[in-house]
Design a protein around this motif. Structure first.
Motif, PDB file in Angstrom:
ATOM      1  N   ILE A 102      -7.444   0.815  -2.698  1.00 46.02           N
ATOM      2  CA  ILE A 102      -7.480   2.014  -3.525  1.00 46.02           C
ATOM      3  C   ILE A 102      -8.837   2.499  -3.752  1.00 46.02           C
ATOM      4  O   ILE A 102      -8.683   3.798  -3.875  1.00 46.02           O
ATOM      5  N   LYS A 133       0.690  -1.217   0.180  1.00 43.30           N
ATOM      6  CA  LYS A 133       0.074   0.083   0.174  1.00 43.30           C
ATOM      7  C   LYS A 133       0.920   1.307   0.262  1.00 43.30           C
ATOM      8  O   LYS A 133       0.822   2.227  -0.793  1.00 43.30           O
ATOM      9  N   SER A 134       1.990   1.456   1.024  1.00 42.29           N
ATOM     10  CA  SER A 134       2.726   2.457   0.905  1.00 42.29           C
ATOM     11  C   SER A 134       3.464   2.756  -0.531  1.00 42.29           C
ATOM     12  O   SER A 134       3.224   3.938  -0.990  1.00 42.29           O
ATOM     13  N   LYS A 139      -9.186   4.631  -0.698  1.00 37.64           N
ATOM     14  CA  LYS A 139      -8.303   5.965  -0.389  1.00 37.64           C
ATOM     15  C   LYS A 139      -8.534   6.710  -1.607  1.00 37.64           C
ATOM     16  O   LYS A 139      -8.297   8.121  -1.405  1.00 37.64           O
ATOM     17  N   TYR A 140      -8.827   6.286  -2.815  1.00 35.67           N
ATOM     18  CA  TYR A 140      -9.031   7.336  -4.045  1.00 35.67           C
ATOM     19  C   TYR A 140     -10.512   7.080  -4.405  1.00 35.67           C
ATOM     20  O   TYR A 140     -10.693   6.435  -5.469  1.00 35.67           O
ATOM     21  N   ASP A 170      -0.459   8.505  -6.350  1.00 37.31           N
ATOM     22  CA  ASP A 170      -0.387  10.137  -6.227  1.00 37.31           C
ATOM     23  C   ASP A 170       0.246  10.783  -7.350  1.00 37.31           C
ATOM     24  O   ASP A 170      -0.375  12.005  -7.799  1.00 37.31           O
ATOM     25  N   SER A 226       1.053   3.668  -3.395  1.00 35.55           N
ATOM     26  CA  SER A 226       0.459   4.887  -3.138  1.00 35.55           C
ATOM     27  C   SER A 226       1.299   6.196  -3.629  1.00 35.55           C
ATOM     28  O   SER A 226       0.758   7.278  -4.265  1.00 35.55           O
TER      29      SER A 226
END
Length: 138
Positions: free
Chosen positions: A113, A71-72, A116-117, A79, A75
């Motif tokens: 995803i 995930k890190s 988060k988005y 981004d 991302s």
């Protein structure tokens, strides 16, 4: 709109999925370092979409730590791609048979995803060895 193509696959059967966008990029994560629930009799016929397999991966393996790291790292690119107006990103998860660990990882990363988005991203989820899951999760 950023389109993210997520695949679960088998290293033994089909190998790493080709990038159909023509960009030739993205991520491929090897899940074979995580204990395989497929070696346990009660989980052999199940997939990473089944509750028993998911509970095993979440409580008896390093999978939660593995996915936090995934995930890190993804991302950072998501981004950046959104900022720069990129249109395609592929994320692949492979394991021995493409049935347990990779399926679970692909499902959980797609959920991450989406959460988060909530806008600006379209996700396609493909289980290259578990085609019957594609309709319910794709």
């Amino acid at each position: 709109m950023l389109h993210i193509d997520i695949h679960s696959f088998s290293y033994k059967k089909g190998g790493i999925p080709k990038d159909s966008s023509g960009n030739g990029g993205g991520f491929t994560f090897d899940c074979r370092g995580i204990l395989n629930p497929g070696r346990i009799e009660e989980y052999k016929a199940q997939t990473g979409n089944d509750t028993g397999v998911q509970e095993y991966l979440e409580t008896k393996t390093e999978m939660p730590k593995f996915l936090e790291l995934v995930k890190s790292i993804i991302s950072i690119n998501i981004d950046n791609y959104l900022e720069r107006g990129f249109e395609d990103l592929q994320i692949n998860f492979g394991c021995t048979g493409g049935q347990h660990r990779s399926v679970y990882s692909a499902i959980k990363i797609a959920e991450f995803i989406k959460e988060k988005y909530p806008s600006g991203i379209e996700i396609s989820l493909h289980h290259d060895e578990q085609h019957h899951l594609n309709m319910s999760n794709g």
